[in-house]
Design an enzyme around this catalytic site. Structure first.
Site, short mmCIF file in Angstrom:
data_model
loop_
_atom_site.label_atom_id
_atom_site.label_comp_id
_atom_site.label_asym_id
_atom_site.label_seq_id
_atom_site.Cartn_x
_atom_site.Cartn_y
_atom_site.Cartn_z
N TYR A 1 0.86 -1.19 0.00
CA TYR A 1 0.00 0.00 0.00
C TYR A 1 0.90 1.24 0.00
O TYR A 1 1.85 1.29 0.79
CB TYR A 1 -0.82 0.07 1.30
N GLU B 1 -23.30 8.90 17.19
CA GLU B 1 -23.82 9.42 15.91
C GLU B 1 -23.90 10.95 15.86
O GLU B 1 -24.04 11.52 14.78
CB GLU B 1 -25.20 8.81 15.63
#
Ligand SMILES: [Zn+2]
Ligand SMILES: [Zn+2]
Length: 438
Positions: free
Chosen positions: A339, A415
């Site tokens: 990567y 959230e």
């Protein structure tokens, strides 16, 4: 020092330009829209959280995304890089092409959180039945980007340019023998037609307090390469080592000598780096010197130059140490995965920092050290200038040291952090369009 001063000046200049990028009316419109969409984003996230899918298997998630983007009147491509979805939103006015990326995959983890929408999903993974959980927060990324798509398509007549919404599979890796992730999406042309100018991405972070954004210019996540070293010697009876070329002693010397790469070759004042040997195998009983030893390891770097240097040193140290012992070392580097560094383009980071500050508040945008983990957003940012940052998902007042880490059964996201992410993405697009290309 001179470079640091220049960079500071650049940040100030670009920041000044950015502060004035949007008119107040657009800014107000964005804020109202973010408030209006927040509950929808939470509902989408809970639905996706209850139906997590592993890498390259995000069929239901992709369908949900595609249906939503189509309902917004966007041109939608599906099955890009296996299950990837791309929505293209053309603004009424000409301008740059900006890509926004969200990853969609979950992990083979058994969820233990007490939330009513906890996952109960089981699937086959690596030939075995396993539980599946969104234990890295990619469900949040999908829901946030769906919300951003809805807000921006509502502003279509104000948009000076094009936005590409990239929903990517398999960030966490692919099943054995398959291709996937950002690398495959790039290969299949995700950044072309129209050609993307810049890309932005975010990750929710269970260790960063809600409302905060953290970032780092330059290398933010490490480049990763794994390696295999095979040391070949000559076998003998363990009682007569003088008849052998001992691959075990040679391997031990190689491992010790590799430790000098970070301590003596890398300029650690610039960037950190890691060389780890994580596995060593050779021999099968006490009194036989074996013919060969195999080692596996990983290399983590935060700059391409460091990676090049470390690769060269590993080849030299392994082959020359073996040679000095009359043995042979075969180095495979990279061995099976590679990567790139997730590199935040310096100019783009400087230019867009005020957009993040505007979204979260000046004191809530924090510079943080790099991480030695990897993120496959790097494959996109390797092709076009990219900027990637964290948004907070840790409930206010909770201790980041004791909150459950990503990829674990108790991983939890607050959230109320979503609105910061939605705000940031919309502002990045609106401001970049206003300022024009880099
Ligand atoms: Zn992850
Ligand atoms: Zn992740």
């Amino acid at each position: 020092m001179k470079n640091t001063l220049l960079l500071l000046l650049l940040i100030l200049l670009l920041g000044f330009q950015n502060t004035n990028a949007q008119s107040n009316s657009i800014q107000n419109k964005i804020q109202t829209n973010v408030k209006g969409i927040e509950q929808k984003v939470i509902d989408w996230r809970r639905d996706i959280h209850q139906h997590p899918e592993l890498g390259n298997r995000e069929v239901r998630t992709a369908a949900l995304v595609a249906t939503h983007l189509q309902s917004l009147g966007m041109e939608v491509q599906t099955n890009v890089g296996i299950t990837g979805v791309i929505g293209t939103l053309k603004g009424s006015l000409p301008g740059p092409v900006i890509a926004l990326r969200a990853d969609m995959d979950a992990l083979p983890v058994l969820e233990r959180t007490p939330v009513p929408f906890a996952s109960k999903v089981k699937t086959m993974y690596d030939g075995k039945e396993t539980n599946v959980m969104h234990a890295c927060g990619h469900d949040s990324h999908v829901a946030i980007l769906m919300g951003v798509a809805e807000i921006l398509s509502g502003m279509q007549k104000d948009l000076k340019g094009t936005v590409k919404f990239i929903f990517q599979p398999a960030e966490e890796g692919v099943p054995k023998g398959e291709e996937g992730g950002a690398e495959l999406m790039v290969k299949e042309g995700a950044l072309k037609n129209p050609q993307v100018d810049v890309i932005f991405g975010l990750h929710i972070n269970a260790q960063v307090e809600v409302g905060k954004i953290t970032y780092r210019p330059g290398g933010m996540f490490a480049g990763v390469a794994d390696l295999k070293i095979t040391v070949k010697g000559k076998s003998s009876h363990g009682a007569e080592p003088w008849s052998s070329v001992d691959p075990i002693v040679t391997a031990a010397q190689i491992i010790n000598n590799l430790q000098t790469i970070i301590s003596r070759n890398i300029n650690i004042t610039r960037n950190a780096a890691v060389v780890t040997i994580g596995s060593i195998h050779g021999g099968n009983r006490s009194n036989i010197i074996p013919e060969q030893v195999e080692m596996l390891g990983t290399v983590r770097t935060l700059s391409d130059a460091d990676e090049k240097l470390i690769f060269e040193r590993i080849f030299q140290i392994a082959t020359k140490t073996a040679e000095a012992n009359g043995a042979e070392a075969i180095v495979e580097l990279p061995y099976s995965s590679h990567y790139p560094v997730t590199f935040n383009n310096l100019e783009l980071t400087a230019k867009m920092l005020p957009s993040l500050q505007k979204s979260a508040g000046l004191s809530n945008v924090l510079l943080v050290p790099a991480e030695t983990g990897a993120e496959d957003f790097s494959f996109f940012a390797n092709e076009v200038p990219g900027f990637y940052f964290y948004i907070g998902g840790l409930p206010k007042g909770q201790d980041s040291e004791t909150s459950a880490p990503h990829h674990t059964p108790d991983f939890f996201i607050d959230e109320s952090g979503f609105s910061t992410g939605i705000n940031a993405m919309v502002n990045l697009v609106a401001d970049y369009m206003e300022m024009g290309k880099l």
